[in-house]
Scaffold this active site. Sequence first.
Site, PDB file in Angstrom:
ATOM      1  N   HIS A   1      13.139 -40.207 -27.090  1.00 25.87           N
ATOM      2  CA  HIS A   1      12.250 -39.092 -26.677  1.00 25.87           C
ATOM      3  C   HIS A   1      11.008 -39.113 -27.566  1.00 25.87           C
ATOM      4  CE1 HIS A   1      11.776 -34.740 -25.136  1.00 25.87           C
ATOM      5  NE2 HIS A   1      10.660 -35.057 -25.788  1.00 25.87           N
TER       6      HIS A   1
ATOM      7  N   HIS B   1       6.527 -38.659 -27.700  1.00 29.92           N
ATOM      8  CA  HIS B   1       5.204 -38.366 -27.129  1.00 29.92           C
ATOM      9  C   HIS B   1       4.173 -39.259 -27.818  1.00 29.92           C
ATOM     10  CE1 HIS B   1       6.573 -34.683 -25.056  1.00 29.92           C
ATOM     11  NE2 HIS B   1       7.410 -34.617 -26.074  1.00 29.92           N
TER      12      HIS B   1
ATOM     13  N   LYS C   1      11.562 -37.097 -15.935  1.00 29.70           N
ATOM     14  CA  LYS C   1      11.595 -35.938 -16.835  1.00 29.70           C
ATOM     15  C   LYS C   1      11.407 -34.643 -16.063  1.00 29.70           C
ATOM     16  CE  LYS C   1      11.556 -33.654 -20.733  1.00 29.70           C
ATOM     17  NZ  LYS C   1      10.699 -33.746 -21.904  1.00 29.70           N
TER      18      LYS C   1
ATOM     19  N   HIS D   1      14.142 -30.818 -20.052  1.00 31.77           N
ATOM     20  CA  HIS D   1      13.692 -29.834 -21.037  1.00 31.77           C
ATOM     21  C   HIS D   1      14.416 -28.541 -20.667  1.00 31.77           C
ATOM     22  CE1 HIS D   1      10.690 -28.074 -23.919  1.00 31.77           C
ATOM     23  NE2 HIS D   1      11.265 -27.010 -23.395  1.00 31.77           N
TER      24      HIS D   1
ATOM     25  N   HIS E   1      16.359 -32.867 -26.686  1.00 33.38           N
ATOM     26  CA  HIS E   1      16.207 -32.045 -27.897  1.00 33.38           C
ATOM     27  C   HIS E   1      17.107 -30.802 -27.897  1.00 33.38           C
ATOM     28  CE1 HIS E   1      13.399 -30.228 -25.124  1.00 33.38           C
ATOM     29  NE2 HIS E   1      12.426 -31.063 -25.377  1.00 33.38           N
TER      30      HIS E   1
ATOM     31  N   ASP F   1      11.408 -36.546 -30.412  1.00 32.25           N
ATOM     32  CA  ASP F   1      10.444 -35.582 -29.868  1.00 32.25           C
ATOM     33  C   ASP F   1       9.203 -35.506 -30.765  1.00 32.25           C
ATOM     34  OD1 ASP F   1       9.341 -33.825 -28.057  1.00 32.25           O
ATOM     35  OD2 ASP F   1      10.390 -32.064 -28.838  1.00 32.25           O
TER      36      ASP F   1
END
Length: 358
Positions: A13, A15, A99, A136, A174, A247
């Site tokens: 995970h 970004h 996602k 999420h 997460h 994350d």
Amino acid sequence: MTDFTLARPDDWHLHLRDGAAMADVVGHTAEVFGRAIIMPNLQPPIVRTADALAYRKRILRALPRGTSFEPLMTLYLTDDTSVEEVRMAHQSGVVRAVKLYPAGATTNSDSGVTDFGRVEAVLALMAELALPLLVHAEVTDPDVDIFDREAVFIERILAPLVEAHPQLKVILEHATTAEAIAFVEGAREGVAATITPHHLLMNRNAIFTGGVRPHHYCLPVLKSERHRCELVRAATSGNRRYFLGTDSAPHEKETKEGSCGCAGIFSAHAAVALYAEVFETAGALDKLEAFASFFGADFYGLPRNKERILLRREPWEVPASYAFGSGSLVPLRAEEMVAWRVLARPSHHKSTTRPNTP
Ligand code: NCD
Ligand code: ZN
């Protein structure tokens, strides 16, 4: 123990953002990790296979020379995502997951799913293709307390969804609460969770230590000590349903320190070292390798990495900031010590000369 080696880990995970900012952060991950699942919440989001392919090319071009890092791409699920698009994504061989952001749950999630009825056909196809759904897991209902949003989402949406699609691979991204761990532990086959270093290391007091700490604000928000302990127990238990997902979510310093600061913690510069601290404190360093390097690949049906990295118990101080596009970002533990250091980078990659790199 001062030295130990483990198979090269993967980050399930991550970004990376885009453009110059992406070029500044991708090396932090590529130096240590073999692969990473790249989140699609760009502006605009990655909703088509063609977008994912183009984004992947930009990432590959930005990699430090000699790295063999492999970005694993994702599609951003919207109310309008078609089964044809998902089929195409799967056939591309580079899109590895889809996602699901409930609309409005977090940074750049406005195009997320508003009506779960509208994604039923897509979920059915994903189950058929063994393409994992990354969730999420927070409700966006403003009447629900921010600390309860994950537990409420699991009860209202995730548990029914997992039962309605018994073959669908689902990853609760997460995980931050004891309720999330209880759910994953009791769920059917094909349900797993990623756990971040910051939710393992900090509880919600860290957002308010001596004043408001915007660099400790992320979503899902840090929880109380009871929940943190349960996450540590789960991550260090050797249960293959839990694996590494940082994350790591870089934001420019100014956008986090403003009167309405963005959510996101950057941890890519020290991710494996931070996890090592958690596992060491729990007396479970022997469980780190499977959590960091095996269970995620197994769940995704990908081969485990063959190379190894070396971790040494050698404290170093994290710099105050790193370059981030036209500005800078403040990393987790800025100007504080981290107990472990990754020494042996994958053999075919020479260490970079970026001045800020430890
Ligand atoms: C992420 C971001 O900044 O993109 N922020 C965060 O706090 N984790 C979005 C997300 O994963 O929720
Ligand atoms: Zn994220």
